[in-house]
Design a protein around this motif. Structure first.
Motif, mmCIF file in Angstrom:
data_model
loop_
_atom_site.group_PDB
_atom_site.id
_atom_site.type_symbol
_atom_site.label_atom_id
_atom_site.label_comp_id
_atom_site.label_asym_id
_atom_site.label_seq_id
_atom_site.Cartn_x
_atom_site.Cartn_y
_atom_site.Cartn_z
ATOM 1 N N SER A 133 0.856 -1.192 -0.128
ATOM 2 C CA SER A 133 -0.078 -0.071 -0.064
ATOM 3 C C SER A 133 0.841 1.159 -0.196
ATOM 4 O O SER A 133 0.257 2.474 -0.588
ATOM 5 C CB SER A 133 -0.899 0.097 0.982
ATOM 6 N N ARG A 169 -5.194 3.449 -4.007
ATOM 7 C CA ARG A 169 -5.591 2.547 -2.920
ATOM 8 C C ARG A 169 -7.123 2.653 -2.692
ATOM 9 O O ARG A 169 -7.769 1.494 -2.463
ATOM 10 C CB ARG A 169 -5.085 3.146 -1.608
ATOM 11 N N ILE A 172 -3.704 -3.014 1.780
ATOM 12 C CA ILE A 172 -4.542 -1.937 1.085
ATOM 13 C C ILE A 172 -5.698 -1.622 2.005
ATOM 14 O O ILE A 172 -5.876 -0.461 2.276
ATOM 15 C CB ILE A 172 -4.992 -2.285 -0.385
ATOM 16 N N LYS A 181 -4.739 0.008 5.336
ATOM 17 C CA LYS A 181 -4.382 1.475 5.038
ATOM 18 C C LYS A 181 -5.318 2.331 4.789
ATOM 19 O O LYS A 181 -5.644 3.351 5.437
ATOM 20 C CB LYS A 181 -3.356 1.500 4.040
#
Length: 255
Positions: A113, A121, A200, A203
């Motif tokens: 990420s 993202r 991902i 995050k």
């Protein structure tokens, strides 16, 4: 004769618009349709289409290379990638995500990420949530982090994430200390498509949360720094003092 008519009738602006609306998978059809058009402007568009198509092929090859562990352990039914974000910030929770992708996963552009833009993202978050077999998210807040330390809090968040999965995995591509077989992979978010997908999800989840905290605790720059120790954040800590989302054990040098 037909090609000559196209060359005479179809304006370059129209061809440019055609390219703009051509899906990446259909770019070679665009190339074949216009490669015999001798106009320099059209040839430039054809070359652009070729380059975009070549990039797509390269991305497919890169994505296949990320499936090394998933293929190696293909005899397992549900392989789960796990990753976390937020071990280093001064404020906010540590967040972990657990993701089981389908065996025939066709999602492109998954990566660590940190190597992706925020916009990419966000885009991939939606695709992963739609296509994954199952996704779990775990979160451990500042008070618990202070109580048990960040490493143990990270494991706790990972276990929470795994517990949310349905179906439950029979192989984990990480080491969160649970009673499921685990395969340790160093820097796995750049080596495994499942771990990359988890990184991902974790995050984006944490970033959105910290952006919301910007409205609750203005002045610390949480939307921009996400709780990490930026100069703005540290200056605000010294001026305004800590909030309820600050980690006491992380900020003792600043307040």
């Amino acid at each position: 004769m037909e090609e000559k008519q196209k060359e005479t009738v179809e304006k370059i602006g129209s061809i440019k618009e055609h390219l703009a609306h051509t899906a990446t998978e259909q770019l070679m059809e665009f190339v074949q349709a216009y490669e015999s058009d001798s106009r320099a402007g059209v040839q430039k568009l054809v070359e652009t289409a070729r380059k975009r198509f070549d990039k797509l092929q390269q991305e497919k090859i890169r994505t296949e290379s990320l499936k090394k562990y998933e293929k190696e352990y293909d005899n397992y039914t549900y392989i789960c990638g796990i990753d976390e974000v937020g071990r280093g910030p001064l404020a906010g929770p540590v967040v972990a995500a657990a993701v089981i992708l389908p065996k025939d996963c066709d999602i492109l552009y998954i990566n660590d990420s940190k190597k992706l833009s925020a916009a990419k993202r966000e885009e991939l978050y939606d695709v992963i949530m739609e296509k994954a077999v199952s996704v779990g998210i775990g979160m451990v807040g500042p008070e618990r982090i202070d109580e048990i330390n960040i490493l143990q809090a990270t494991y706790e968040a990972m276990r929470q994430a795994i517990g949310q999965l349905d179906p439950q995995p029979d192989l984990l591509l990480t080491i969160p200390k649970v009673e499921i077989r685990q395969v340790p992979i160093i820097k796995g978010d750049a080596k495994s498509i499942s771990i990359g997908a988890a990184s991902i999800i974790a995050k984006v989840t944490r970033d959105r949360l910290m952006e919301n905290y910007e409205d609750i605790y203005p002045g610390y720059g949480f939307a921009a720094n996400k709780g990490y120790g930026s100069a703005e954040h540290i200056a605000a800590l010294k001026k305004l003092g800590p909030t309820l989302i600050h980690r006491a054990t992380f900020i003792k040098n600043f307040v």
